[in-house]
Design a protein around this motif. Structure first.
Motif, PDB file in Angstrom:
ATOM      1  N   ARG A 193       3.372   1.627  -1.465  1.00  0.00           N
ATOM      2  CA  ARG A 193       4.302   1.928  -3.324  1.00  0.00           C
ATOM      3  C   ARG A 193       2.722   1.899  -3.828  1.00  0.00           C
ATOM      4  NH1 ARG A 193       6.971  -1.916  -0.337  1.00  0.00           N
ATOM      5  NH2 ARG A 193       9.242  -2.450  -1.720  1.00  0.00           N
ATOM      6  N   GLY A 194       1.452   1.971  -3.735  1.00  0.00           N
ATOM      7  CA  GLY A 194       0.528   2.921  -3.785  1.00  0.00           C
ATOM      8  C   GLY A 194      -0.353   1.372  -4.808  1.00  0.00           C
TER       9      GLY A 194
ATOM     10  N   ARG B 260       0.498  -1.373  -0.306  1.00  0.00           N
ATOM     11  CA  ARG B 260      -0.183  -0.278   0.020  1.00  0.00           C
ATOM     12  C   ARG B 260       1.297   1.382  -0.726  1.00  0.00           C
ATOM     13  NH1 ARG B 260      -3.706  -3.074   3.231  1.00  0.00           N
ATOM     14  NH2 ARG B 260      -2.700  -2.373   5.474  1.00  0.00           N
TER      15      ARG B 260
END
Length: 278
Positions: free
Chosen positions: A212-213, A210
């Motif tokens: 890392r997007g 998360r």
């Protein structure tokens, strides 16, 4: 930098089916990668005995088998080129004559020069399994197994089999190009299959992804009396995953090949596309 993907084709005695062409091109297109395809033609050495020419006509039988292999390879290469044109993918093709017993090792040696290796899979295809095992444990590259029964046209939801091990971490790292494009990532940890340390918690991996997007969640699952390979695949499919990422446990064939339970189970009963790293 453009990814380079490698696809070896089994041609004899059990050839890949045509389904591998559409699936392999679809994976390469989604990764914006070049697909390099190698048909492994059977090379069969003649073993002469005093009666082989009289009773069996061994040379003729060898020529016939090698011709069947070349025919199958030519058909499969043409199918991949056709799919590349249809799907707008970049495809190059080649062929090589390889001793039957060495096809797994040959595929592994070629795969080392690419970012990802993929292989077609169908039940009871011993040639395809030999090639897959050779690449998984000998290439040093991630290998994607594509069953004929499932489509790889869209890989949006990805499941990760996580136990906190080195091979699991390696598999996640190798899958990053696909994970970066995923709309959903599910981390699955089987909690009753073997002892796990608190630090192996899949929620830690979900948090990391998360950051890392990525849209990642975690689920602790139970195998109970079901084989772990079946549990992982069924849970991934139930969550709508198009691909399962997992580590490959085992040793090289030249060291008395021994497969881990989950790895052997997946290779014996492949139900969905799986990205495996060793």
């Amino acid at each position: 930098m453009k990814m380079q993907v490698f696809l070896p084709l089994a041609t004899y005695p059990d050839a890949n089916s045509d389904a591998v062409a559409a699936n392999a091109v679809a994976v390469a297109v989604q990764l914006h990668a070049d697909l390099h395809v190698l048909a492994l033609h059977a090379k069969i050495p003649e073993v002469s005995t005093a009666f082989s020419h009289l009773l069996l006509d061994v040379p003729a039988r060898i020529r016939e088998a090698e011709a069947i292999s070349r025919q199958a390879g030519g058909r499969l290469l043409a199918k991949v080129v056709e799919e590349g044109t249809r799907q707008g993918g970049s495809v190059t093709t080649a062929s090589a004559a390889v001793l039957l017993a060495m096809q797994g090792e040959a595929a592994a040696e070629h795969a080392r020069y690419f970012d990802l290796a993929i292989t077609g899979w169908e039940p009871h295809n011993g040639t395809a399994r030999m090639i897959a095992e050779g690449m998984i444990f000998g290439a040093g590259r991630p290998v994607m197994l594509l069953p004929d029964s499932a489509s790889a046209a869209t890989i949006e939801h990805i499941a990760i089999a996580w136990d906190g091990s080195r091979v699991a971490a390696r598999a996640v790292a190798d899958a990053m190009p696909l994970l970066a494009r995923a709309s959903k990532v599910h981390i699955l940890t089987v909690v009753d299959e073997k002892p796990l340390k608190p630090s192996d918690d899949g929620e830690r991996l979900a948090v990391s992804l998360r950051r890392r997007g990525l849209n990642a969640d975690f689920a602790a699952i139970s195998a109970e009396d079901c084989p772990i390979a079946v549990t992982l695949q069924d849970q991934a499919i139930e969550r709508g995953a198009d691909l399962l990422v997992m580590g490959g446990y085992g040793h090289s064939r030249v060291r008395d090949f021994v497969l881990g339970g989950a790895t052997d189970g997946v290779l014996s009963d492949l139900r969905m596309p799986i990205l495996m790293s060793h």
